[in-house]
Design a protein around this motif. Structure first.
Motif, PDB file in Angstrom:
ATOM      1  N   ILE A   1      87.470  18.826  41.574  1.00 32.13           N
ATOM      2  CA  ILE A   1      88.482  18.454  42.566  1.00 32.13           C
ATOM      3  C   ILE A   1      87.855  17.630  43.694  1.00 32.13           C
ATOM      4  O   ILE A   1      88.394  16.599  44.117  1.00 32.13           O
ATOM      5  N   VAL A   2      86.688  18.093  44.180  1.00 35.96           N
ATOM      6  CA  VAL A   2      85.989  17.365  45.242  1.00 35.96           C
ATOM      7  C   VAL A   2      85.597  15.968  44.781  1.00 35.96           C
ATOM      8  O   VAL A   2      85.784  14.966  45.508  1.00 35.96           O
ATOM      9  N   LEU A   3      85.055  15.851  43.572  1.00 35.53           N
ATOM     10  CA  LEU A   3      84.591  14.559  43.074  1.00 35.53           C
ATOM     11  C   LEU A   3      85.754  13.625  42.757  1.00 35.53           C
ATOM     12  O   LEU A   3      85.630  12.399  42.933  1.00 35.53           O
ATOM     13  N   TRP A   4      86.886  14.167  42.291  1.00 30.81           N
ATOM     14  CA  TRP A   4      88.057  13.314  42.048  1.00 30.81           C
ATOM     15  C   TRP A   4      88.548  12.708  43.358  1.00 30.81           C
ATOM     16  O   TRP A   4      88.892  11.530  43.414  1.00 30.81           O
ATOM     17  N   ARG A   5      88.592  13.504  44.395  1.00 29.35           N
ATOM     18  CA  ARG A   5      89.015  12.960  45.700  1.00 29.35           C
ATOM     19  C   ARG A   5      88.021  11.903  46.184  1.00 29.35           C
ATOM     20  O   ARG A   5      88.416  10.886  46.772  1.00 29.35           O
ATOM     21  N   LEU A   6      86.748  12.153  45.942  1.00 27.70           N
ATOM     22  CA  LEU A   6      85.718  11.245  46.420  1.00 27.70           C
ATOM     23  C   LEU A   6      85.731   9.925  45.677  1.00 27.70           C
ATOM     24  O   LEU A   6      85.706   8.846  46.299  1.00 27.70           O
ATOM     25  N   VAL A   7      85.765   9.958  44.360  1.00 34.42           N
ATOM     26  CA  VAL A   7      85.657   8.731  43.572  1.00 34.42           C
ATOM     27  C   VAL A   7      86.897   7.851  43.722  1.00 34.42           C
ATOM     28  O   VAL A   7      86.824   6.626  43.568  1.00 34.42           O
ATOM     29  N   PHE A   8      88.050   8.455  44.050  1.00 35.85           N
ATOM     30  CA  PHE A   8      89.293   7.687  44.233  1.00 35.85           C
ATOM     31  C   PHE A   8      89.560   7.399  45.714  1.00 35.85           C
ATOM     32  O   PHE A   8      90.713   7.172  46.099  1.00 35.85           O
ATOM     33  N   THR A   9      88.505   7.363  46.528  1.00 34.19           N
ATOM     34  CA  THR A   9      88.679   7.144  47.966  1.00 34.19           C
ATOM     35  C   THR A   9      89.417   5.850  48.274  1.00 34.19           C
ATOM     36  O   THR A   9      90.336   5.818  49.106  1.00 34.19           O
TER      37      THR A   9
ATOM     38  N   ASN B   1      90.971   3.706  45.948  1.00 30.82           N
ATOM     39  CA  ASN B   1      92.045   3.302  45.011  1.00 30.82           C
ATOM     40  C   ASN B   1      92.707   4.546  44.414  1.00 30.82           C
ATOM     41  O   ASN B   1      92.624   4.800  43.219  1.00 30.82           O
ATOM     42  N   GLU B   2      93.334   5.295  45.265  1.00 28.92           N
ATOM     43  CA  GLU B   2      93.922   6.570  44.842  1.00 28.92           C
ATOM     44  C   GLU B   2      95.165   6.344  43.988  1.00 28.92           C
ATOM     45  O   GLU B   2      96.101   5.654  44.403  1.00 28.92           O
ATOM     46  N   PRO B   3      95.206   6.913  42.779  1.00 31.13           N
ATOM     47  CA  PRO B   3      96.407   6.785  41.942  1.00 31.13           C
ATOM     48  C   PRO B   3      97.547   7.638  42.496  1.00 31.13           C
ATOM     49  O   PRO B   3      97.310   8.677  43.131  1.00 31.13           O
ATOM     50  N   PRO B   4      98.795   7.244  42.243  1.00 28.34           N
ATOM     51  CA  PRO B   4      99.945   7.978  42.800  1.00 28.34           C
ATOM     52  C   PRO B   4     100.010   9.433  42.351  1.00 28.34           C
ATOM     53  O   PRO B   4     100.532  10.285  43.079  1.00 28.34           O
ATOM     54  N   ILE B   5      99.506   9.746  41.159  1.00 28.14           N
ATOM     55  CA  ILE B   5      99.631  11.083  40.598  1.00 28.14           C
ATOM     56  C   ILE B   5      98.528  12.027  41.061  1.00 28.14           C
ATOM     57  O   ILE B   5      98.575  13.237  40.787  1.00 28.14           O
ATOM     58  N   LEU B   6      97.528  11.524  41.780  1.00 28.29           N
ATOM     59  CA  LEU B   6      96.330  12.304  42.066  1.00 28.29           C
ATOM     60  C   LEU B   6      96.624  13.591  42.847  1.00 28.29           C
ATOM     61  O   LEU B   6      96.147  14.673  42.465  1.00 28.29           O
ATOM     62  N   ASP B   7      97.387  13.498  43.927  1.00 27.81           N
ATOM     63  CA  ASP B   7      97.645  14.685  44.750  1.00 27.81           C
ATOM     64  C   ASP B   7      98.343  15.786  43.957  1.00 27.81           C
ATOM     65  O   ASP B   7      97.991  16.965  44.078  1.00 27.81           O
ATOM     66  N   ARG B   8      99.296  15.425  43.135  1.00 31.89           N
ATOM     67  CA  ARG B   8     100.018  16.430  42.336  1.00 31.89           C
ATOM     68  C   ARG B   8      99.094  17.055  41.284  1.00 31.89           C
ATOM     69  O   ARG B   8      99.166  18.241  40.996  1.00 31.89           O
ATOM     70  N   TRP B   9      98.228  16.248  40.730  1.00 28.17           N
ATOM     71  CA  TRP B   9      97.270  16.741  39.735  1.00 28.17           C
ATOM     72  C   TRP B   9      96.282  17.733  40.358  1.00 28.17           C
ATOM     73  O   TRP B   9      96.063  18.816  39.816  1.00 28.17           O
ATOM     74  N   LEU B  10      95.710  17.375  41.488  1.00 27.69           N
ATOM     75  CA  LEU B  10      94.751  18.263  42.142  1.00 27.69           C
ATOM     76  C   LEU B  10      95.433  19.529  42.660  1.00 27.69           C
ATOM     77  O   LEU B  10      94.828  20.612  42.643  1.00 27.69           O
ATOM     78  N   SER B  11      96.662  19.406  43.122  1.00 24.74           N
ATOM     79  CA  SER B  11      97.411  20.592  43.564  1.00 24.74           C
ATOM     80  C   SER B  11      97.655  21.549  42.397  1.00 24.74           C
ATOM     81  O   SER B  11      97.562  22.774  42.549  1.00 24.74           O
ATOM     82  N   TYR B  12      97.923  20.971  41.246  1.00 22.54           N
ATOM     83  CA  TYR B  12      98.122  21.800  40.044  1.00 22.54           C
ATOM     84  C   TYR B  12      96.842  22.554  39.696  1.00 22.54           C
ATOM     85  O   TYR B  12      96.888  23.750  39.369  1.00 22.54           O
ATOM     86  N   LEU B  13      95.703  21.895  39.782  1.00 25.64           N
ATOM     87  CA  LEU B  13      94.434  22.555  39.469  1.00 25.64           C
ATOM     88  C   LEU B  13      94.113  23.660  40.480  1.00 25.64           C
ATOM     89  O   LEU B  13      93.610  24.735  40.114  1.00 25.64           O
ATOM     90  N   GLU B  14      94.424  23.418  41.723  1.00 26.40           N
ATOM     91  CA  GLU B  14      94.142  24.422  42.746  1.00 26.40           C
ATOM     92  C   GLU B  14      95.031  25.654  42.602  1.00 26.40           C
ATOM     93  O   GLU B  14      94.596  26.788  42.876  1.00 26.40           O
ATOM     94  N   LYS B  15      96.264  25.471  42.148  1.00 20.82           N
ATOM     95  CA  LYS B  15      97.197  26.596  41.995  1.00 20.82           C
ATOM     96  C   LYS B  15      96.908  27.420  40.744  1.00 20.82           C
ATOM     97  O   LYS B  15      97.309  28.585  40.677  1.00 20.82           O
ATOM     98  N   ASN B  16      96.275  26.814  39.776  1.00 18.67           N
ATOM     99  CA  ASN B  16      96.023  27.509  38.517  1.00 18.67           C
ATOM    100  C   ASN B  16      94.542  27.865  38.441  1.00 18.67           C
ATOM    101  O   ASN B  16      93.713  27.094  37.920  1.00 18.67           O
ATOM    102  N   SER B  17      94.247  29.035  38.948  1.00 19.65           N
ATOM    103  CA  SER B  17      92.851  29.474  39.020  1.00 19.65           C
ATOM    104  C   SER B  17      92.265  29.783  37.651  1.00 19.65           C
ATOM    105  O   SER B  17      91.046  29.900  37.520  1.00 19.65           O
TER     106      SER B  17
END
Length: 330
Positions: free
Chosen positions: A243-251, A253-269
């Motif tokens: 999650i940290v590296l995805w946010r970093l590498v897309f600093t 040129n962030e894709p539109p779906i990124l926030d929803r994708w990372l939120s999904y990963l954070e909610k599903n432990s």
């Protein structure tokens, strides 16, 4: 043409004895200018003509029949050292002959032609000094503390995108560690040996990554490997690190779906890690679905985690629609 001077003298004496009608003290011989010098003594040997392997030069000397000298000699045997030979030259024009010399000159090597290059010279000793400035006292590597000091000198935060770019250009094998080989060879590849030079290079590369998609893909693939703990043989990236590296590498040129994708990963432990194929395919997934998941086809060969994510997002969307319908009815 190839005889020496003594041959001419012998032949002249023989001809004068055998022919009573020819004057003994005169003889006229037509020779080329390359055979007889302007001033000649009896003991002066005539050299063989120099043959040039250049075809144009040979033809110039060999075939130019109009370019000859009429040389009147009093008897070869009677010429004194103080006597001057009368030499008449007509239409001497062999300008092409010297070209054979220049055509044989070797080409200038690239190393010599680049002596005047404006590129700054890189000092490996300066790079080594820079490494020693940040390296750990007990290890031949720059570790967490040294990297933090390096970032301070570069006027960067340790979690800045440019730090990831620097690790990429150094081809670092893992986070929080730059070996001496990685650091020295990386700066040599960047053609810099100073903090100021690193800053300028990082600015240029960061700007280029916004335009060059192939370079960004290479950085994206590197980021997965960079996040693994190679000391333990790790092959799956932990979800929190991913999650940290995805946010970093897309600093930038962030894709539109990124926030929803990372939120999904954070909610599903229960999602403990991200395999390499999932990391790689996510870049394609972002390009394919854009900002609308309606174009997603679950029959395609996507990782199962993407299927679960799209299904979750569709359920959330349906629930939102249902709640809005209930409010309208009320």
């Amino acid at each position: 043409m190839g005889h020496c001077l003594s041959c001419f003298k012998t032949q002249t004496n023989a001809d004068s004895l055998s022919s009573p009608h020819r004057k003994k003290d005169e003889i006229t011989e037509i020779v080329t200018t390359s055979q007889v010098p302007s001033v000649m003594t009896p003991d002066y040997p005539q050299e063989e003509p120099l043959l040039c392997d250049n075809e144009n030069s040979i033809n110039c000397y060999k075939n130019n029949s109009t370019v000859q000298n009429a040389i009147t000699l009093s008897s070869f045997s009677d010429i004194g050292s103080s006597e001057i030979v009368s030499l008449q030259r007509t239409n001497v024009n062999c300008e092409k002959a010297p070209k054979s010399f220049y055509q044989k000159l070797p080409s200038i090597p690239r190393t010599m032609s680049s002596l005047g290059s404006s590129e700054p010279r890189i000092s490996e000793s300066k790079i080594n000094q820079l490494f020693d400035q940040y390296k750990d006292s007990l290890d031949e590597a720059i570790l967490a503390e040294g990297i933090e000091n390096l970032c301070n000198d570069l006027q960067l935060n340790p979690d800045d995108f440019k730090v990831l770019v620097l690790a990429w250009k150094l081809n670092a094998s893992q986070m929080c560690r730059f070996t001496k080989v990685e650091f020295v060879q990386g700066l040599k590849n960047l053609k810099t040996d100073s903090i100021k030079g690193i800053q300028l290079k990082l600015n240029d590369i960061t700007s280029e990554l916004k335009r060059d998609t192939e370079q960004f893909k290479d950085l994206y693939r590197f980021t997965f490997k960079f996040g693994l703990d190679v000391s333990t043989g790790q092959r799956i990236l932990p979800s929190d690190i991913a999650i940290v590296l995805w946010r970093l590498v897309f600093t930038n040129n962030e894709p539109p779906i990124l926030d929803r994708w990372l939120s999904y990963l954070e909610k599903n432990s229960h999602i403990r890690g991200i395999p390499k194929d999932t990391w790689y395919m996510f870049l394609n997934f972002c390009e394919f679905v854009g900002d609308d998941l309606s174009s997603y086809d679950d029959t395609e060969a996507w990782p199962s985690l993407f299927d679960d994510f799209v299904e979750y997002e569709n359920d959330q969307m349906n629930q939102n629609v249902s709640k809005s319908d209930i409010k309208i009815q009320d």
